[in-house]
Motif scaffolding. Structure first.
Motif, PDB file in Angstrom:
ATOM      1  N   TRP A 767       1.101  -1.195   0.107  1.00 24.46           N
ATOM      2  CA  TRP A 767       0.194   0.158  -0.279  1.00 24.46           C
ATOM      3  C   TRP A 767       0.697   0.855  -0.208  1.00 24.46           C
ATOM      4  O   TRP A 767       2.173   1.276   0.502  1.00 24.46           O
ATOM      5  N   GLU A 768       0.145   1.741  -0.919  1.00 26.15           N
ATOM      6  CA  GLU A 768       1.509   3.622  -0.734  1.00 26.15           C
ATOM      7  C   GLU A 768       0.235   4.202  -0.185  1.00 26.15           C
ATOM      8  O   GLU A 768      -0.821   4.883   0.060  1.00 26.15           O
ATOM      9  N   VAL A 769       1.175   5.007   1.037  1.00 30.88           N
ATOM     10  CA  VAL A 769       0.100   5.484   2.293  1.00 30.88           C
ATOM     11  C   VAL A 769       0.527   7.405   2.059  1.00 30.88           C
ATOM     12  O   VAL A 769       0.957   7.350   1.640  1.00 30.88           O
ATOM     13  N   PRO A 770      -0.805   7.979   2.019  1.00 31.29           N
ATOM     14  CA  PRO A 770      -0.552   9.137   1.988  1.00 31.29           C
ATOM     15  C   PRO A 770      -0.452  10.166   2.829  1.00 31.29           C
ATOM     16  O   PRO A 770      -0.031   9.871   4.225  1.00 31.29           O
ATOM     17  N   VAL A 818       5.441   6.949   1.684  1.00 29.44           N
ATOM     18  CA  VAL A 818       5.510   6.157   2.604  1.00 29.44           C
ATOM     19  C   VAL A 818       5.231   5.039   1.966  1.00 29.44           C
ATOM     20  O   VAL A 818       3.594   5.283   1.460  1.00 29.44           O
ATOM     21  N   LYS A 819       5.004   3.845   2.309  1.00 26.67           N
ATOM     22  CA  LYS A 819       4.485   2.608   1.850  1.00 26.67           C
ATOM     23  C   LYS A 819       5.147   1.324   2.466  1.00 26.67           C
ATOM     24  O   LYS A 819       5.755   1.525   3.369  1.00 26.67           O
ATOM     25  N   VAL A 820       3.827   0.704   2.763  1.00 32.32           N
ATOM     26  CA  VAL A 820       3.519  -0.744   3.609  1.00 32.32           C
ATOM     27  C   VAL A 820       4.120  -1.836   2.950  1.00 32.32           C
ATOM     28  O   VAL A 820       2.964  -1.896   1.552  1.00 32.32           O
ATOM     29  N   ARG A 821       4.573  -2.402   3.090  1.00 29.55           N
ATOM     30  CA  ARG A 821       4.935  -4.638   2.665  1.00 29.55           C
ATOM     31  C   ARG A 821       4.620  -5.477   3.580  1.00 29.55           C
ATOM     32  O   ARG A 821       5.006  -4.994   4.515  1.00 29.55           O
ATOM     33  N   LEU A 822       3.364  -6.324   3.337  1.00 30.31           N
ATOM     34  CA  LEU A 822       3.247  -7.239   4.258  1.00 30.31           C
ATOM     35  C   LEU A 822       3.628  -8.705   3.209  1.00 30.31           C
ATOM     36  O   LEU A 822       3.821  -8.420   2.010  1.00 30.31           O
ATOM     37  N   LEU A 828       5.683 -13.088   9.738  1.00 34.12           N
ATOM     38  CA  LEU A 828       4.776 -11.820   8.316  1.00 34.12           C
ATOM     39  C   LEU A 828       5.297 -10.793   8.511  1.00 34.12           C
ATOM     40  O   LEU A 828       6.351 -10.196   9.720  1.00 34.12           O
ATOM     41  N   THR A 829       6.482 -10.608   7.295  1.00 27.83           N
ATOM     42  CA  THR A 829       7.007  -9.305   7.682  1.00 27.83           C
ATOM     43  C   THR A 829       6.419  -8.386   7.174  1.00 27.83           C
ATOM     44  O   THR A 829       6.037  -7.955   6.322  1.00 27.83           O
ATOM     45  N   CYS A 830       6.628  -6.725   8.387  1.00 26.09           N
ATOM     46  CA  CYS A 830       6.187  -5.842   8.184  1.00 26.09           C
ATOM     47  C   CYS A 830       6.896  -4.987   7.290  1.00 26.09           C
ATOM     48  O   CYS A 830       7.837  -4.113   8.770  1.00 26.09           O
ATOM     49  N   GLU A 831       6.704  -4.060   6.608  1.00 27.76           N
ATOM     50  CA  GLU A 831       7.853  -3.072   6.290  1.00 27.76           C
ATOM     51  C   GLU A 831       7.172  -2.013   5.818  1.00 27.76           C
ATOM     52  O   GLU A 831       6.607  -1.638   5.130  1.00 27.76           O
ATOM     53  N   VAL A 832       7.705  -0.558   6.233  1.00 27.68           N
ATOM     54  CA  VAL A 832       7.198   0.355   6.755  1.00 27.68           C
ATOM     55  C   VAL A 832       8.081   1.366   5.973  1.00 27.68           C
ATOM     56  O   VAL A 832       9.230   1.594   6.851  1.00 27.68           O
ATOM     57  N   SER A 833       8.051   1.666   4.701  1.00 29.81           N
ATOM     58  CA  SER A 833       8.771   2.409   4.146  1.00 29.81           C
ATOM     59  C   SER A 833       8.869   4.114   4.107  1.00 29.81           C
ATOM     60  O   SER A 833       7.734   4.147   3.923  1.00 29.81           O
ATOM     61  N   GLY A 873      16.369   6.872   1.198  1.00 30.98           N
ATOM     62  CA  GLY A 873      15.032   6.667   2.581  1.00 30.98           C
ATOM     63  C   GLY A 873      15.785   5.900   3.187  1.00 30.98           C
ATOM     64  O   GLY A 873      16.290   5.146   2.845  1.00 30.98           O
ATOM     65  N   LYS A 874      14.970   5.464   4.001  1.00 32.60           N
ATOM     66  CA  LYS A 874      14.493   3.774   4.855  1.00 32.60           C
ATOM     67  C   LYS A 874      13.362   3.132   4.960  1.00 32.60           C
ATOM     68  O   LYS A 874      12.685   3.291   4.406  1.00 32.60           O
TER      69      LYS A 874
END
Length: 906
Positions: A767-770, A818-822, A828-833, A873-874
């Motif tokens: 997901w791409e987060v506003p 800001v992006k989210v990936r599961l 289960l890996t949660c990634e927030v960049s 970024g990170k």
């Protein structure tokens, strides 16, 4: 006659020496006589001149005048010239001169004795004086008193003469002496010539040296030779017998001039000596000796008629020949032992070589037993001597009743074998049937050995560098002669050479075991759990020992996997320990989730720092402080989501990629220097690997050797991988190790084969987060729905809580996008960049803080979490187990929140 080597020449030289000595004696006597005559003549002339001048008219009056020198000096000089003396001196009673040939000496003290002359006596003496400037001569002088008419001494008069002035007699007699010597020399020369002619006729022209040497050679040949010599005249009388003939025939001392019939010799020998026929190697028995006789007449060679007989003891010659042959065979056996024993550093092989080299040239059966501690490579102590392991048996056949190879034998402390070990010297049982000591260990087996014909035994300890290693048993059987005492020294020499090789093998075994143990503990023992790659590996140490090749498989966040392979130059403990340090460093750097080029950069800095720290001080380098320079490494990260493999290498061979269709390539990975060499930046390459591709990492020992070019090895690896298309990693690994390495590898070989997998797209949600805090709830709800779709409702609440905190922090403190990936994998890996490079830090919030507890909660509920930096970024990631009890989740949340208020200050 003038040849000093001839008798005449030596007589002539002797006569010349005698004549010269006589001439020298005559000259010496003449010199002595002339010296004495000259002295007496000088005394007479001196007294006469002094008396004449002292009694001359007017001398007394002149001494009493006002100027005695003016009156006496002219008179004294005139008288000196008339008498032929060298000086006339007139002086007063105090010895002050009134006259002197040298006017400068007038008025000075007279040199000589004047006391007796003052008493009225005449004094004669020899003194050294100066008549003329710079001329010191021996003078004979007389001092007489000058008396007046009353007989009183009013002065003194002295006259003197040098000895040289009266030596004319000596000069006149010298020609007579030399003439006489020349006449005597001429007469001696004539006599010598006559003597020389006579000697040449008598000695056939031989000089004294030749004659002496001839007689010395005669005695040496006659008595020192190891052959008997007899000379028998025509009448059968023995005229000469040397020492060896006397010994061989046992002749009496007074054998010369006796007839051979009365000497008590064997009838055949008497017949041969009295016959006139020659003989060649005629064999006759003399007592217990077998003699070979040769007879030749003496008449053709001069002298009286007769014959010369030589005798040779063939019995002793045969014995000596046999001993020499045995000695040569022993030397050859020792040489063969030096060549054949110890060709490898394997204890078992060395023991077998020792047993084989002694059979059959020295023994019929050879058995080698080593201490069990030695076989294991340990340092043997005296307490371990009783535990021996049979290592080798050679000879005797398979039915010989001996303990089998590999069997552990417990020796009894009272047996001869143990006493031999304690004494450290070989022991001999010459006749096993006459003794029972050797049977103490196993009487029944000993009886059966005797039945098989074993009759003689030597027990030789194996010891090297002061350490007892075991024992070798040497047996003789059947018709073989028993061992003798002289065989002990040879057996000890043979055992000493073999023991040194066994001790070298023991030391190598110990070091190799330590290195293998260390390496096994440092290399991966099992593959880590991960789903991105199907991995298999093989490791083969070099024949020279364990080296520094290593590899690793490291799971990374985001379902990624890191593959590492490296090489440290060298072998042994140092290389293994260095390899462990590098592997640990790579694992630590991997935990920082660094890209391959940055990880190699950090590893390069570490190696450089370690090299500088471990460099030995000047003068103290003992070879143990070797640095890490020469280490190579290849680091690759595979992402199963994208199928991309990022590779970087530092002085290491590049990987091979075998695609599912059978194509094999060597990707052009940018080359960089080995670790710790230059500090240059490392470059990476990205490979897109379809599912089922095989990524092959290896060390240079697989494809390169001193006898094989690397291109040949790479070609062989390419062909092997192409033929192994469709096979699994483990089978591929085994095929590569069976076909590609050189026959005798000089370096370690490590091979890692990884077959790629791709994470199904259905297991990835993004997901791409506003940049709006209100979007947090929307993403949280969609993530919950995705978890329910994957069947992960149990961890749904925890995951939504983690995502809420991470997304909120990214919107509040980070930068878009800001992006989210599961990722649904084994965890289960949660990634927030986000686009910001700022890194969040976990801290304990104070009681007055309104925030700061979100990251703390994330750390409590996630199994792992961390930060990974991207090109822009990170990425903050967390990992959670796929199943977690719902009841436990609520308790964990409550405990985590309450722990924030567990503070004594509240």
């Amino acid at each position: 006659m003038l040849n000093p080597r001839s008798a005449a020449g030596q007589v002539f030289l002797l006569q010349v020496v005698i004549v010269l000595l006589l001439v020298a004696a005559a000259v010496t006597a003449l010199v002595v006589q002339a010296e004495r005559d000259s002295t007496r003549e000088a005394q007479r002339q001196s007294v006469t001149a002094a008396e004449a001048f002292a009694n001359a008219p007017g001398t007394v009056q002149a001494l009493g005048s006002r100027d005695p020198t003016a009156v006496l000096q002219p008179r004294a000089e005139a008288a000196r010239k008339r008498t032929g003396v060298d000086f006339i001196v007139v002086m007063n009673k105090e010895g002050i001169r009134y006259t002197h040939p040298n006017p400068h000496r007038i008025g000075k003290k007279f040199i000589g004795t004047i006391g007796p002359s003052l008493a009225g006596r005449t004094t004669i003496e020899s003194v050294k004086g100066i008549l003329r400037p710079g001329q010191h001569v021996k003078v004979v002088q007389a001092v007489v008193p000058v008396t007046d008419s009353h007989g009183s001494v009013v002065g003194l008069a002295s006259a003197g003469l040098t000895v040289q002035n009266v030596s004319g007699l000596f000069d006149r007699q010298l020609p007579i002496i030399f003439g006489t010597g020349a006449i005597a020399l001429g007469l001696s020369t004539t006599g010598t010539a006559l003597v020389s002619r006579r000697l040449r006729r008598q000695t056939h022209g031989l000089g004294p040296a030749e004659m002496t040497r001839m007689y010395e050679h005669h005695d040496a040949v006659l008595h020192a030779a190891r052959e008997g010599v007899l000379i028998v005249d025509a009448g059968g009388r023995l005229t000469l017998a040397n020492d060896e003939a006397r010994r061989l025939l046992d002749l009496p001392p007074d054998v010369e001039r006796r007839h051979v019939v009365g000497l008590g010799l064997d009838e055949g020998i008497v017949t041969l000596l009295t016959s006139g026929e020659p003989a060649t190697d005629a064999v006759h028995l003399a007592g217990d000796r077998l003699l070979a006789l040769n007879k030749r007449p003496t008449a053709p060679y001069g002298g009286q008629a007769g014959s010369v007989v030589t005798l040779r003891d063939t019995t002793e010659l045969a014995a000596v020949t046999g001993r020499a042959e045995v000695a040569r065979e022993r030397l050859r056996l020792l040489y063969d032992a030096g060549v054949r024993v110890g060709t490898t550093l394997d204890i078992t092989c060395t023991a077998e070589e020792l047993a084989e080299v002694a059979i059959p040239r020295f023994a019929d059966v050879a058995v080698v037993d080593l201490l069990d501690a030695v076989v294991r490579g340990q340092e043997p102590a005296r307490e371990t001597w009783q535990q021996m392991r049979r290592m080798a048996i050679s000879g005797g056949g398979a039915d010989l009743p001996l303990r089998s190879v590999g069997e552990l034998i417990t020796m009894l402390p009272t047996t001869p074998q143990m006493k031999t070990l304690a004494r450290g010297r070989a022991a001999l049982e010459q006749d096993l049937r006459q003794t029972r000591r050797w049977q103490q260990q196993d009487p029944d087996r000993a009886r059966r050995l005797l039945e098989h014909g074993l009759h003689s035994l030597m027990m030789v300890p194996l010891q090297a560098r002061g350490v007892v290693l075991g024992m070798v048993h040497l047996w003789r059987a059947g018709d073989s002669p028993p061992f003798e005492e002289e065989d002990l020294s040879f057996a000890e020499e043979l055992a000493a050479r073999a023991a040194l090789a066994i001790d070298n093998a023991r030391r190598f075994t110990r070091e190799h075991a330590l290195a293998v143990t260390l390496q096994r503990r440092l290399l991966p023992r099992r593959l880590p759990e991960q789903h991105a790659l199907e991995v298999a590996w093989r490791y083969r140490p070099a024949e020279a020992g364990v080296g520094g090749d290593w590899f690793d498989v490291i799971p990374l966040p985001g379902a990624r996997v890191a593959l590492v392979v490296g090489d440290v130059v060298g072998h042994g403990l140092h290389a293994a320990a260095t390899m462990g340090r590098l592997r640990t460093a790579v694992q630590n750097f991997s935990s920082l989730d660094l890209p391959p080029d940055e990880l190699l950069g950090h590893l390069d800095d570490l190696v450089t720092r370690v090299d500088s720290e471990e460099s030995a001080p000047e003068g103290l380098d003992d070879g143990e402080n070797e640095g890490l320079t020469g280490a190579t490494c290849l680091y690759a990260i595979y992402d199963p989501v994208t199928g991309v493999c990022t590779v970087a290498r530092a002085g290491h061979p590049g990987p091979a990629v075998a695609y599912p269709d059978g194509t094999v390539i060597y990707p052009d990975v940018p080359a960089s220097p080995p670790l710790g060499v230059s500090g240059h930046p490392f470059e990476t390459i990205q490979l897109h690997l379809p599912a089922g591709s095989r990524l092959v990492l290896y060390t240079d020992g697989l494809v390169e050797d001193r006898d094989r070019d690397i291109d040949i090895g790479l070609g062989s690896l390419r062909a092997t991988l192409a033929e192994a298309t469709g096979r699994g990693p483990d089978e591929t690994c085994q095929t590569v190790m069976d076909t590609v390495p050189p026959e005798h590898p000089s370096d370690d070989i490590a091979v890692v084969v990884a077959r790629t997998r791709l994470l199904p797209p259905s297991n990835v949600a993004e997901w791409e987060v506003p940049s709006d805090p209100a979007a947090v709830a929307l993403v949280r709800n969609e993530a919950g729905a995705q978890l329910r779709e994957w069947g992960l409702e149990e961890i749904g609440f925890t995951t939504e809580l983690i995502l809420s905190e991470l997304i909120t922090n990214a919107i509040r403190y980070g930068a878009p996008p800001v992006k989210v990936r599961l990722l649904h994998d084994r965890t289960l890996t949660c990634e927030v960049s986000d686009g910001s490079s700022t890194s969040p830090h976990l801290r304990r919030a104070e009681t007055t803080d309104e925030g700061g507890r979100g990251l703390f909660l994330v750390a409590q509920f996630a199994q792992r979490w961390g930060t990974r930096y991207a090109t822009r970024g990170k990425v903050i990631w967390t990992e959670q187990p796929l199943h977690d009890g719902a009841a436990a989740t609520g308790d964990k949340i409550a405990d985590a929140l309450l722990s924030q208020f567990d503070d004594p200050a509240l």
